[in-house]
Design a protein around this motif. Structure first.
Motif, short mmCIF file in Angstrom:
data_model
loop_
_atom_site.label_atom_id
_atom_site.label_comp_id
_atom_site.label_asym_id
_atom_site.label_seq_id
_atom_site.Cartn_x
_atom_site.Cartn_y
_atom_site.Cartn_z
N VAL A 6 0.84 -1.19 0.00
CA VAL A 6 0.00 0.00 0.00
C VAL A 6 0.88 1.25 0.00
O VAL A 6 1.85 1.32 0.76
N CYS A 11 -3.03 6.75 0.60
CA CYS A 11 -4.21 6.11 1.20
C CYS A 11 -4.97 7.12 2.03
O CYS A 11 -4.38 7.86 2.81
N ILE A 12 -6.30 7.14 1.84
CA ILE A 12 -7.15 8.06 2.60
C ILE A 12 -7.99 7.31 3.64
O ILE A 12 -8.98 7.83 4.13
N ALA A 13 -7.58 6.09 3.96
CA ALA A 13 -8.25 5.31 5.00
C ALA A 13 -9.71 5.05 4.67
O ALA A 13 -10.56 5.10 5.56
N CYS A 14 -10.00 4.78 3.41
CA CYS A 14 -11.40 4.59 3.04
C CYS A 14 -11.93 3.24 3.51
O CYS A 14 -13.12 3.08 3.69
N GLY A 15 -11.05 2.27 3.67
CA GLY A 15 -11.46 0.99 4.22
C GLY A 15 -11.93 -0.05 3.23
O GLY A 15 -12.34 -1.14 3.63
N ALA A 16 -11.86 0.25 1.95
CA ALA A 16 -12.36 -0.70 0.96
C ALA A 16 -11.47 -1.92 0.80
O ALA A 16 -11.95 -3.04 0.61
N CYS A 17 -10.17 -1.73 0.88
CA CYS A 17 -9.26 -2.84 0.57
C CYS A 17 -9.35 -3.97 1.60
O CYS A 17 -9.33 -5.14 1.23
N TYR A 27 -5.34 -2.26 8.92
CA TYR A 27 -5.22 -0.81 9.07
C TYR A 27 -4.41 -0.48 10.32
O TYR A 27 -4.49 -1.17 11.33
N SER A 33 -4.14 1.84 5.50
CA SER A 33 -3.97 0.43 5.18
C SER A 33 -2.50 0.04 5.02
O SER A 33 -1.65 0.85 4.67
N CYS A 61 -9.74 0.57 -4.97
CA CYS A 61 -9.18 1.67 -4.19
C CYS A 61 -9.39 3.00 -4.92
O CYS A 61 -8.95 3.16 -6.05
N PRO A 62 -10.04 3.96 -4.26
CA PRO A 62 -10.36 5.22 -4.93
C PRO A 62 -9.15 6.11 -5.19
O PRO A 62 -9.24 7.04 -5.98
N THR A 63 -8.04 5.82 -4.52
CA THR A 63 -6.85 6.67 -4.72
C THR A 63 -5.70 5.92 -5.38
O THR A 63 -4.57 6.40 -5.40
N SER A 65 -4.06 3.46 -4.38
CA SER A 65 -2.96 3.28 -3.41
C SER A 65 -2.52 1.83 -3.26
O SER A 65 -1.49 1.57 -2.64
N ILE A 66 -3.30 0.90 -3.80
CA ILE A 66 -2.90 -0.50 -3.77
C ILE A 66 -1.98 -0.77 -4.95
O ILE A 66 -2.35 -0.58 -6.10
#
Ligand code: F3S
Length: 79
Positions: A6, A11-17, A27, A33, A61-63, A65-66
């Motif tokens: 990651v 990462c914006i800590a969205c929690g999807a991954c 996390y 993450s 991942c919306p950003t 980051s993965i």
């Protein structure tokens, strides 16, 4: 082979991954993450049974980051 890590900077800590791949992503205290199989080093191969989950996390991942790769990551790649 699949390797993942990651980018903790983006990462914006969205929690999807972690929802997509609970065996692979967890996390930190701030909700950022990291890859739990090797403390986000990107050096340990993802178990085959978890590969589809990792691809889902990568796509979700919306950003973006993965990070995924077919060879191990090195320290220079860590954001
Ligand atoms: Fe972060 Fe993306 Fe996961 S923003 S919490 S790496 S889905």
């Amino acid at each position: 082979p699949l390797f993942t890590m990651v980018n903790k900077v983006t990462c914006i800590a969205c929690g999807a991954c972690g929802a997509s791949a609970p065996n692979i992503f967890d996390y930190d205290d701030e909700g950022i993450s990291y890859c739990l199989i090797d403390d986000n080093q990107g050096l340990v191969q993802v178990p085959e049974e978890d590969e589809d989950d990792v691809y889902d996390a990568f796509e979700g991942c919306p950003t973006d980051s993965i990070k995924i790769a077919s060879t191990p990551f090195y320290e220079k790649d860590i954001g």
